[in-house]
Design a protein around this motif. Structure first.
Motif, PDB file in Angstrom:
ATOM      1  N   TYR A  26      34.408   4.869 -20.245  1.00 59.12           N
ATOM      2  CA  TYR A  26      33.359   5.445 -21.092  1.00 59.12           C
ATOM      3  C   TYR A  26      33.913   6.322 -22.203  1.00 59.12           C
ATOM      4  O   TYR A  26      33.305   6.443 -23.261  1.00 59.12           O
ATOM      5  CB  TYR A  26      32.353   6.217 -20.230  1.00 59.12           C
ATOM      6  CG  TYR A  26      31.609   5.279 -19.311  1.00 59.12           C
ATOM      7  CD1 TYR A  26      30.575   4.485 -19.791  1.00 59.12           C
ATOM      8  CD2 TYR A  26      31.978   5.130 -17.987  1.00 59.12           C
ATOM      9  CE1 TYR A  26      29.917   3.581 -18.975  1.00 59.12           C
ATOM     10  CE2 TYR A  26      31.321   4.241 -17.153  1.00 59.12           C
ATOM     11  CZ  TYR A  26      30.289   3.472 -17.648  1.00 59.12           C
ATOM     12  OH  TYR A  26      29.650   2.575 -16.842  1.00 59.12           O
ATOM     13  N   ARG A  52      34.346  -1.481 -23.231  1.00 63.38           N
ATOM     14  CA  ARG A  52      33.062  -1.190 -23.882  1.00 63.38           C
ATOM     15  C   ARG A  52      33.193  -0.969 -25.387  1.00 63.38           C
ATOM     16  O   ARG A  52      32.262  -0.510 -26.030  1.00 63.38           O
ATOM     17  CB  ARG A  52      32.424   0.028 -23.231  1.00 63.38           C
ATOM     18  CG  ARG A  52      32.137  -0.181 -21.773  1.00 63.38           C
ATOM     19  CD  ARG A  52      31.294   0.922 -21.194  1.00 63.38           C
ATOM     20  NE  ARG A  52      31.156   0.822 -19.768  1.00 63.38           N
ATOM     21  CZ  ARG A  52      30.427  -0.091 -19.128  1.00 63.38           C
ATOM     22  NH1 ARG A  52      29.771  -0.988 -19.804  1.00 63.38           N
ATOM     23  NH2 ARG A  52      30.364  -0.098 -17.815  1.00 63.38           N
ATOM     24  N   LYS A 100      33.008  -1.370 -29.180  1.00 63.20           N
ATOM     25  CA  LYS A 100      31.947  -2.067 -29.924  1.00 63.20           C
ATOM     26  C   LYS A 100      32.328  -2.501 -31.339  1.00 63.20           C
ATOM     27  O   LYS A 100      31.994  -3.588 -31.760  1.00 63.20           O
ATOM     28  CB  LYS A 100      30.701  -1.167 -30.012  1.00 63.20           C
ATOM     29  CG  LYS A 100      30.136  -0.779 -28.675  1.00 63.20           C
ATOM     30  CD  LYS A 100      29.420  -1.929 -28.016  1.00 63.20           C
ATOM     31  CE  LYS A 100      28.745  -1.466 -26.758  1.00 63.20           C
ATOM     32  NZ  LYS A 100      28.996  -2.262 -25.606  1.00 63.20           N
TER      33      LYS A 100
END
Length: 153
Positions: free
Chosen positions: A64, A84, A86
């Motif tokens: 995260y 994760r 992007k």
């Protein structure tokens, strides 16, 4: 001058021991890509590298936060988890490009998510699940990466 080697590791403890033995051959300025499916052992491998360098605290996956840093006397290790990740803007906004320098070692999980933003790896570490445990495929792409791998055999 590419160096390619394969190892079979029966469990997590063998993965940790292998990574610990590899840690003493790393040099500041190196970039290591860690590849494999979810749960293949990428973060376990990083934990082994860090333990081999004397780090005893908890090692968490930066899923995260995207990056965790670990400071040592002669260098800093940056552990990236780009699962994760992007966009290219995220990379630039966070200033990640500056982390890749001669006083750091960068360990990058899911490097394929960053496309062409990353520098070339010195070593690619690919882990896969097998019936016996894990398979480890190492490739040294640069002279320093190949030399590192030759010394741990």
């Amino acid at each position: 001058m590419m160096f390619d080697s394969n190892y079979d590791l029966k469990d997590e403890s063998e993965t940790l021991r292998f990574a610990e033995s590899m840690s003493s051959h790393l040099h500041p300025g190196m970039n290591l890509y860690l590849k494999g499916e979810l749960g293949a052992g990428k973060t376990t491998f990083v934990r082994g590298l860090l333990r081999g360098l004397g780090y005893q605290d908890k090692v968490k996956s930066p899923t995260y936060t995207l990056v965790e840093s670990y400071s040592f006397l002669k260098f800093t290790i940056y552990h990236f988890d780009l699962y994760r990740f992007k966009s290219d803007h995220e990379w630039d906004d966070a200033g990640f490009r500056e982390y890749f320098n001669e006083t750091s070692i960068c360990l990058i999980e899911w490097p394929e998510k960053a496309g062409g933003l990353l520098p070339e790896p010195d070593i690619s570490i690919e882990l896969s699940h097998e019936s016996f445990g894990r398979h480890l495929h190492l490739i040294g792409f640069t002279p320093i990466g190949s030399e590192c791998l030759k010394t741990i055999i």
